[in-house]
Motif scaffolding. Structure first.
Motif, short mmCIF file in Angstrom:
data_model
loop_
_atom_site.label_atom_id
_atom_site.label_comp_id
_atom_site.label_asym_id
_atom_site.label_seq_id
_atom_site.Cartn_x
_atom_site.Cartn_y
_atom_site.Cartn_z
N LEU A 43 -1.55 3.70 17.56
CA LEU A 43 -2.69 4.06 16.70
C LEU A 43 -2.34 3.86 15.22
N HIS A 44 -1.14 4.27 14.86
CA HIS A 44 -0.65 4.07 13.49
C HIS A 44 -0.55 2.56 13.20
N GLY A 45 -0.01 1.82 14.17
CA GLY A 45 0.12 0.38 14.02
C GLY A 45 -1.23 -0.31 13.83
N LEU A 46 -2.22 0.14 14.58
CA LEU A 46 -3.57 -0.40 14.39
C LEU A 46 -4.02 -0.20 12.95
N GLY A 47 -3.81 0.99 12.43
CA GLY A 47 -4.19 1.27 11.06
C GLY A 47 -3.48 0.37 10.07
N LEU A 48 -2.18 0.17 10.28
CA LEU A 48 -1.42 -0.70 9.39
C LEU A 48 -1.95 -2.13 9.42
N CYS A 49 -2.26 -2.62 10.62
CA CYS A 49 -2.78 -3.99 10.76
C CYS A 49 -4.13 -4.14 10.06
N TYR A 50 -5.02 -3.20 10.32
CA TYR A 50 -6.34 -3.27 9.68
C TYR A 50 -6.21 -3.19 8.16
N ALA A 51 -5.34 -2.33 7.67
CA ALA A 51 -5.15 -2.21 6.22
C ALA A 51 -4.61 -3.53 5.65
N ALA A 52 -3.68 -4.15 6.36
CA ALA A 52 -3.12 -5.43 5.90
C ALA A 52 -4.19 -6.51 5.83
N LEU A 53 -5.19 -6.41 6.69
CA LEU A 53 -6.30 -7.38 6.70
C LEU A 53 -7.42 -7.01 5.73
N LYS A 104 -9.30 -4.42 6.09
CA LYS A 104 -10.37 -3.75 6.86
C LYS A 104 -10.10 -2.24 6.80
N TYR A 105 -10.42 -1.69 5.63
CA TYR A 105 -10.02 -0.32 5.35
C TYR A 105 -10.78 0.72 6.17
N ARG A 106 -12.04 0.47 6.48
CA ARG A 106 -12.79 1.42 7.32
C ARG A 106 -12.16 1.53 8.71
N GLU A 107 -11.82 0.38 9.29
CA GLU A 107 -11.17 0.37 10.60
C GLU A 107 -9.80 1.05 10.52
N ALA A 108 -9.09 0.78 9.43
CA ALA A 108 -7.77 1.39 9.25
C ALA A 108 -7.88 2.90 9.20
N ILE A 109 -8.85 3.39 8.44
CA ILE A 109 -9.04 4.84 8.31
C ILE A 109 -9.33 5.45 9.68
N LEU A 110 -10.18 4.81 10.47
CA LEU A 110 -10.49 5.32 11.82
C LEU A 110 -9.23 5.38 12.68
N ALA A 111 -8.40 4.34 12.61
CA ALA A 111 -7.17 4.32 13.40
C ALA A 111 -6.21 5.42 12.95
#
Length: 144
Positions: free
Chosen positions: A99-109, A111-118
């Motif tokens: 879940l943390h990794g998903l957030g990191l990936c989305y943030a790197a892309l 995609k901050y809304r998706e990152a926040i959700l993760a």
């Protein structure tokens, strides 16, 4: 994980990681350790091949998917890492690492809304995680 006592939380976290790494016994653990060793000596392609074979042979081995996600993330292959993290969460919905990794990936892309959700999902499992709280704040600031 939700206990206010940090010592208890740390012990529970360590135990979960142990269980996840040992989910498929000695063979699974040794394959992951082999891939980690290959990474340490700079053999990225060989490490990835070990993990590819592991997820092919043991598709329900969450930590194999997670280790491959970590590798993909470290190579900047965020979309690939996201797919692997999603597989981990499909197998173990409370896998805070994925879940943390998903957030990191989305943030790197970006995609901050998706990152926040993760990161918020990771916080549901580990509510005392200062790191996830900090990352939520960072991503929220980037949305502004």
């Amino acid at each position: 994980m939700k206990n206010p006592d940090e010592l208890i939380r740390n012990k529970a976290t360590g135990e979960l990681w142990r269980i996840w790494f040992e989910q498929k016994g000695v063979a699974g653990l040794e394959a992951i350790q082999s891939s980690e060793h290959l990474l340490q000596v700079g053999e990225v392609a060989k490490a990835e091949a070990v993990l590819n074979k592991l997820v092919e042979d043991l598709p329900d081995f969450a930590e194999a998917w997670n280790r491959r996600a970590v590798l993909s993330y470290s190579l900047g292959e965020y979309e690939k890492a996201i797919k692997d993290c999603e597989m981990v969460v499909k197998i173990i919905p409370f896998h805070f690492g994925a879940l943390h990794g998903l957030g990191l990936c989305y943030a790197a892309l970006g995609k901050y809304r998706e990152a926040i959700l993760a990161f918020k999902k990771a916080l549901e499992v580990q509510p005392y995680s200062i790191e996830n709280q900090r990352l939520i704040l960072e991503c929220t600031a980037r949305l502004s």
